[in-house]
Design an enzyme around this catalytic site. Structure first.
Site, PDB file in Angstrom:
ATOM      1  N   ARG A 231       0.845  -1.182   0.000  1.00  0.00           N
ATOM      2  CA  ARG A 231       0.000   0.000   0.000  1.00  0.00           C
ATOM      3  C   ARG A 231       0.885   1.238   0.000  1.00  0.00           C
ATOM      4  O   ARG A 231       1.966   1.228   0.607  1.00  0.00           O
ATOM      5  CB  ARG A 231      -0.911   0.023   1.229  1.00  0.00           C
ATOM      6  CG  ARG A 231      -2.066  -0.952   1.166  1.00  0.00           C
ATOM      7  CD  ARG A 231      -3.129  -0.533   0.146  1.00  0.00           C
ATOM      8  NE  ARG A 231      -4.268  -1.429   0.153  1.00  0.00           N
ATOM      9  CZ  ARG A 231      -4.511  -2.366  -0.767  1.00  0.00           C
ATOM     10  NH1 ARG A 231      -3.689  -2.522  -1.781  1.00  0.00           N
ATOM     11  NH2 ARG A 231      -5.591  -3.110  -0.696  1.00  0.00           N
ATOM     12  N   HIS A 279      -1.578  -0.070 -10.442  1.00  0.00           N
ATOM     13  CA  HIS A 279      -2.241  -0.962  -9.473  1.00  0.00           C
ATOM     14  C   HIS A 279      -2.795  -2.211 -10.184  1.00  0.00           C
ATOM     15  O   HIS A 279      -3.991  -2.516 -10.095  1.00  0.00           O
ATOM     16  CB  HIS A 279      -3.357  -0.236  -8.706  1.00  0.00           C
ATOM     17  CG  HIS A 279      -3.646  -0.885  -7.370  1.00  0.00           C
ATOM     18  ND1 HIS A 279      -4.024  -0.184  -6.251  1.00  0.00           N
ATOM     19  CD2 HIS A 279      -3.591  -2.188  -6.987  1.00  0.00           C
ATOM     20  CE1 HIS A 279      -4.210  -1.027  -5.237  1.00  0.00           C
ATOM     21  NE2 HIS A 279      -3.954  -2.248  -5.668  1.00  0.00           N
TER      22      HIS A 279
HETATM   23  C1  GLV Z   1      -5.397  -4.696  -4.203  1.00  0.00           C
HETATM   24  O1  GLV Z   1      -4.592  -3.908  -3.863  1.00  0.00           O
HETATM   25  C2  GLV Z   1      -6.004  -5.645  -3.326  1.00  0.00           C
HETATM   26  O2  GLV Z   1      -6.206  -5.369  -2.142  1.00  0.00           O
HETATM   27  O3  GLV Z   1      -6.286  -6.753  -3.814  1.00  0.00           O
END
Ligand code: GLV
Length: 316
Positions: A231, A279
């Site tokens: 994160r 992401h």
């Molecule tokens: C993405 O970051 C997830 O939590 O799967």
């Protein structure tokens, strides 16, 4: 309590609903599936929620919720809601595809960082032919994984199969074949000091935010690289950029950001030592995730234990 199953979905917006609906129609045909925010939803009829970043206070409006499922592996985006109904079980979405996707992304990134592909890509953009002075090899490269949970453990094993000298750090002691393990705050400096590449796969909890801070990242050997697929809140961007600009760190490959999509004016887009991925490290298809959600809902409905539940005591 409502007898029927009514699942509300908040992930991907209207464009994603046909895929979610089709998969649920197959995997949980008895359920009604509604898009988040549908004005026809009667709040008391909602039994299950499948969500990514629900707005604060929104889940608390469903008095008969029986299970909340994250569409991702992390649940920090749900817990960010101060009014999240804490008596309702909250499940993380971890599929074999999630583990494999993350392991493959981490393996790819470690190989790219080892081979300094960001420099080679820049040389190509500049039509500049420069052969690297030395050929690095995985067996001579030390990669450390911070966080040995469902994703980190699998990624560490995969790195070991690629031939990397692999280590891992976790809060409690773990034994993993082919991986040198470190644990607890006392062993964190020693772990960091031996990583040519450090991979952050920690869950976001009150204890892990800022854990790889400037002081700790400074313990990495000079010229080390960082991959953050955990994160953004784990690493302060200004600290990271300072370490890159000072030359202490060579490259930061980032898949997670404080604001997503990454704003157009973010300095990260064009920083010469940063590689940005959107992401995308590990997001299984909606169909796979709907099937998993359906299986979790079935378990919950029969009173069977639900895997990958959030545990407040450990924070994830
Ligand atoms: C993405 O970051 C997830 O939590 O799967």
């Amino acid at each position: 309590m409502p007898a029927r199953l009514l699942v509300v979905v908040k992930s991907g917006g209207a464009a994603a609903m046909p895929e979610w609906r089709a998969a649920f129609a197959h995997a949980l045909p008895e359920a009604e599936v509604r898009m988040w925010g549908d004005p026809e939803i009667v709040p008391a009829a909602v039994t299950h929620a499948l969500v990514w970043e629900p707005e604060a206070g929104a889940l608390a409006r469903f008095p008969n919720l029986r299970l909340v499922i994250s569409t991702g592996a992390g649940v920090d985006h749900v817990l960010a809601d101060p009014d999240y109904p804490r008596h309702v079980p909250l499940a993380r979405m971890i599929l074999p595809e999630t583990r494999d996707g993350m392991a493959e992304y981490v393996g790819m990134a470690a190989l790219m960082l080892m081979r300094d592909m960001r420099t080679i890509a820049r040389q190509q953009a500049e039509h500049h032919w420069r052969i690297p002075p030395e050929m690095p090899l995985a067996r001579r490269t030390r990669v450390g994984v911070m966080g040995l949970g469902a994703l980190g453990l699998h990624a560490a094993r995969y790195l070991a199969t690629l031939g990397f000298q692999t280590s891992g750090w976790s809060r409690s002691a773990k034994t993993i074949e082919g991986v040198t393990t470190y644990h607890g705050m006392g062993q964190l400096p020693g772990f960091l000091a031996q990583c040519d590449i450090v991979v952050n796969l920690l869950p976001q909890t009150a204890d892990t935010v800022g854990l790889p801070d400037r002081a700790r990242l400074s313990l990495l050997p000079r010229g080390a690289s960082l991959l953050n697929a955990g994160r953004a809140a784990h690493v302060v961007t200004a600290d990271l950029l300072a370490l890159l600009d000072e030359g202490h760190l060579h490259t930061a490959m980032l898949d997670v950001f404080d604001i997503e999509p990454l704003p157009q004016d973010s300095v990260l887009w064009s920083h010469p030592s940063v590689v940005v991925t959107p992401h995308c490290a590990s997001t299984p298809s909606r169909t796979d995730r709907a099937h998993r959600a359906a299986a979790l809902i079935r378990l919950a409905e029969t009173g069977a234990p639900i895997p990958d539940l959030y545990e407040a005591a450990r924070g994830y």
